[in-house]
Write an enzyme that holds these catalytic residues in place. Structure first.
Site, mmCIF file in Angstrom:
data_model
loop_
_atom_site.group_PDB
_atom_site.id
_atom_site.type_symbol
_atom_site.label_atom_id
_atom_site.label_comp_id
_atom_site.label_asym_id
_atom_site.label_seq_id
_atom_site.Cartn_x
_atom_site.Cartn_y
_atom_site.Cartn_z
ATOM 1 N N ARG A 130 1.330 -14.274 -11.964
ATOM 2 C CA ARG A 130 2.441 -13.580 -11.321
ATOM 3 C C ARG A 130 3.763 -13.997 -11.979
ATOM 4 N NH1 ARG A 130 3.620 -9.312 -7.989
ATOM 5 N NH2 ARG A 130 4.917 -9.860 -6.208
ATOM 6 N N THR B 227 1.649 -0.868 -10.556
ATOM 7 C CA THR B 227 0.463 -1.704 -10.496
ATOM 8 C C THR B 227 -0.788 -0.951 -10.938
ATOM 9 O OG1 THR B 227 1.513 -2.731 -8.651
ATOM 10 C CG2 THR B 227 -0.846 -3.143 -8.843
ATOM 11 N N THR C 73 0.651 -5.635 -12.731
ATOM 12 C CA THR C 73 1.744 -4.748 -12.345
ATOM 13 C C THR C 73 3.056 -5.008 -13.060
ATOM 14 O OG1 THR C 73 2.906 -3.884 -10.401
ATOM 15 C CG2 THR C 73 2.558 -6.243 -10.453
ATOM 16 N N ASN D 84 5.472 -3.833 -11.041
ATOM 17 C CA ASN D 84 5.973 -3.473 -9.712
ATOM 18 C C ASN D 84 6.117 -1.955 -9.635
ATOM 19 O OD1 ASN D 84 6.649 -3.763 -7.073
ATOM 20 N ND2 ASN D 84 8.805 -4.125 -7.471
ATOM 21 N N ASP E 51 10.147 -7.817 -5.063
ATOM 22 C CA ASP E 51 9.116 -8.252 -4.116
ATOM 23 C C ASP E 51 9.552 -9.484 -3.306
ATOM 24 O OD1 ASP E 51 7.251 -6.273 -4.397
ATOM 25 O OD2 ASP E 51 5.946 -7.362 -5.763
ATOM 26 N N SER F 86 3.255 -11.117 -3.090
ATOM 27 C CA SER F 86 2.609 -9.894 -3.568
ATOM 28 C C SER F 86 1.630 -9.363 -2.526
ATOM 29 C CB SER F 86 1.843 -10.228 -4.854
ATOM 30 O OG SER F 86 1.069 -9.133 -5.266
ATOM 31 N N SER F 87 1.272 -8.091 -2.665
ATOM 32 C CA SER F 87 0.191 -7.522 -1.854
ATOM 33 C C SER F 87 -1.058 -7.284 -2.688
ATOM 34 C CB SER F 87 0.627 -6.176 -1.258
ATOM 35 O OG SER F 87 1.772 -6.335 -0.486
ATOM 36 N N GLY G 72 1.416 -0.944 -3.764
ATOM 37 C CA GLY G 72 2.402 -1.747 -3.029
ATOM 38 C C GLY G 72 1.792 -2.294 -1.750
HETATM 39 O O1 DON Z 1 2.822 -7.291 -6.065
HETATM 40 C C1 DON Z 1 2.997 -6.348 -5.300
HETATM 41 O O2 DON Z 1 2.607 -6.330 -4.161
HETATM 42 C C2 DON Z 1 3.692 -5.110 -5.831
HETATM 43 N N1 DON Z 1 4.578 -5.469 -6.884
HETATM 44 C C3 DON Z 1 2.664 -4.128 -6.254
HETATM 45 C C4 DON Z 1 3.267 -2.859 -6.789
HETATM 46 C C5 DON Z 1 2.379 -1.687 -6.737
HETATM 47 O O3 DON Z 1 1.269 -1.733 -6.309
HETATM 48 C C6 DON Z 1 2.984 -0.417 -7.200
HETATM 49 N N2 DON Z 1 2.055 0.654 -7.042
HETATM 50 N N3 DON Z 1 2.180 1.616 -6.419
#
Ligand code: DON
Length: 558
Positions: A94, A367, A385, A387, A409, A438-439, A460
């Site tokens: 990350r 992502t 990702t 993001n 984030d 993060s998710s 996300g």
């Molecule tokens: O780490 C995270 O949770 C986000 N940066 C993920 C971003 C993401 O999944 C974008 N996609 N739609």
């Protein structure tokens, strides 16, 4: 007569049941990712005798070339693995906040969040972790040389990648953002059309230097200097020291039991593993199989468990190197039973009545996902990702890649939602060198001590709920991998207090009944929820790929 009628009834039942839809089935090994080019390069590495980790490096880099929307070397990610012998682990690559980052860096003089500063341009960029991640994977588990792995990716970058319809649309949508984020005209400023070929010569040169000089090329070498200068010229704070100090980290995954499954997923700084454990354990006693797939009651109980888990996420979760995350307590049976005690099928629990649960913290302490199973029985799940789609939209023309906007984030200000509508607190406040929450939820599932599935998705905040619905679709509702990936998805994240649904994929009747019980339904916010990719081990040991047609995703195997 009775038996005769029963036989007729059974024949009618089975002939009416929809035939099951299977994804690609392969005997030995498989890669499923966002682009056929990347899946094919991963498969090629496996066919050459490489293992899942060699293929991870190849696929990750091939996505940076073929899927610049989210594939990256300017971002970060997580990998979960399960070796053939059953041992498990995870890698955290990350991004981190630069050393000059401060808690209030996105606030103006009167304390308001400055629009776009954490999402577009150089100030949004976290220290990229991808290159450290792939070298860590290769050093620990790789079997082929870096040259063998990276060469086909460099060839692809020079040869170019054909633009798909979906990609044409995505590039066009971001046209204005590209112009706002960059001083110069970038490769993506052109109105690329379907079937055009984009050649990535500068990226090929960068990858060649990395292939020859190793990880230090990106973090301490010529590329590091050019990258830091570029970011600072564009008004950012990321320095050569930030790059030199970056390290990926091996972490213990979250693993928990759900029925006869063992689910292995990402620990903080991802919220995915803990939140998924909370939600699944909260619904385990409700017998979802009997309630039915996407039935009123299944949606209710899942949405209520999700509401409570996301309320906890927003309060307690953050980078474990900086904050004490009460992981055991949050996932304990007694805590979760108590959290669900005020749930009733009669009516919705308003989010205003749900705060984070009471936990004593003991002081001492856009992502993309790909799944790989190799011919040796090793499995990996990787979510990676920038993001947002194309990250910060800041494109380093000279080096050939986009930079992330992962700083968004973090919680810029308590109570103010980020791009995913997520609200954070102190645990996810910005600090120098901290990782943003993060998710991302790359996940491996075991059944009876054997590998069952590797799965994950972008999306996300909706990542966690998309992954868990896919697992439930296979486990509770007996879908194939492809059906589980295709099925309509919904999502609740505490705030905003609404159930997000994929538009026109749930019946008007279910929506009306949910509304009568006090649920707000939002079918507009997300045209699609997640783009899930997964691999399922079938009962005869073959592998089924589920590649989500919400994207251009593709499975490749042999
Ligand atoms: O780490 C995270 O949770 C986000 N940066 C993920 C971003 C993401 O999944 C974008 N996609 N739609």
């Amino acid at each position: 007569m009775k038996y005769y009628l029963l036989t007729i009834a059974l024949i009618i039942f089975y002939s009416c049941k929809k035939p099951s839809q299977r994804g690609l089935v392969a005997k030995k090994a498989m890669v499923v990712s966002a682009r056929a080019e990347a899946s094919n390069i991963g498969k090629q590495i496996l066919e050459q005798g490489g293992n899942a980790f060699d293929a991870m490096v190849a696929t990750q880099l091939a996505l940076a070339v073929s899927y610049p929307y989210a594939g990256n070397i300017g971002g970060g990610g997580f990998m979960i693995y399960r070796l053939e012998n059953g041992s498990i682990g995870s890698l955290d690559f990350r991004e981190k906040a630069p050393a000059l980052a401060t808690k209030d860096m996105y606030l103006d003089s009167i304390g308001n969040v400055i629009p776009d500063l954490s999402t577009r341009g150089a100030m949004a960029v976290g220290i990229p972790g991808t290159i450290a991640g792939i070298f860590e994977v290769h050093e620990k588990f790789g079997s082929l040389s870096m040259e063998t792995i990276v060469k086909p990716v460099i060839d692809l970058a020079y040869k170019g990648v054909v633009v798909t319809k979906k990609q044409e649309i995505r590039i066009a949508e971001k046209h204005e953002d590209f112009a706002l984020a960059n001083k110069d005209t970038i490769l993506f400023a052109k109105a690329w059309k379907e079937n055009d070929t984009i050649k990535y010569n500068h990226l090929a040169e960068t990858l060649t230097r990395i292939m020859k000089n190793g990880k230090d090329e990106f973090y301490k070498g010529e590329t590091a200097v050019r990258l830091a200068n570029f970011i600072q010229d564009n008004g950012g704070i990321l320095s050569v020291e930030d790059l030199a100090n970056y390290e990926a980290k091996w972490r213990t995954p979250i693993s928990f039991q759900y029925d006869d499954l063992r689910i292995i997923s990402m620990a903080p700084p991802s919220s995915g593993g803990i939140a998924m454990a909370q939600i699944l354990k909260s619904v385990e006693s409700y017998n979802l199989e009997t309630l039915g797939h996407n039935s009123l009651k299944t949606i209710q109980v899942l949405a209520e468990a999700e509401r409570r888990a996301y309320a906890d996420r927003s309060h307690y979760l953050g980078d474990p190197d900086f904050v004490n995350v009460p992981q055991d307590k949050l996932t304990s049976d007694s805590y979760l039973k108590d959290r669900m005690s005020n749930f009733s099928f009669e009516k919705a629990t308003p989010s205003s009545e749900i705060s984070h649960g009471k936990v004593d913290i003991v002081e001492s302490d856009e992502t993309t996902h790909f799944s790989i199973v190799d011919q040796f029985g090793n499995a990996i799940a990787v979510t990676t990702t920038l993001n947002s789609g194309f990250g910060s939209k800041l494109f380093c023309e000279d080096l050939g890649f986009f930079l992330n906007n992962e700083m968004d984030d973090f919680s810029s200000k308590p109570g103010v939602p980020n791009v995913y509508g997520l609200i954070g607190a102190e645990a996810n406040a910005i600090l120098p060198e901290k990782r943003m929450l993060s998710s991302m939820t790359p996940t491996i599932v075991e059944k009876d001590g054997k590998l069952l599935m590797s799965v994950g998705t972008p999306g996300g905040s909706t990542i966690i709920t998309s992954v868990l619905q896919t697992i439930l679709n296979v486990h509770e509702f007996e879908m194939t991998m492809q059906e589980a990936v295709n099925a309509p998805r919904f999502h609740h994240q505490w705030l905003p207090d609404e159930i997000r649904m994929e538009p026109n994929r749930f019946s008007k009747d279910i929506i009306r009944q949910l509304e009568q019980k006090g649920y707000q339904i939002n079918e507009e916010r997300s045209p699609v929820i997640g783009i899930v990719d997964g691999i399922l081990v079938l009962s005869d040991g073959t592998l089924e790929g589920g590649a989500d047609n919400r994207g251009d995703d593709a499975a490749s195997g042999f």
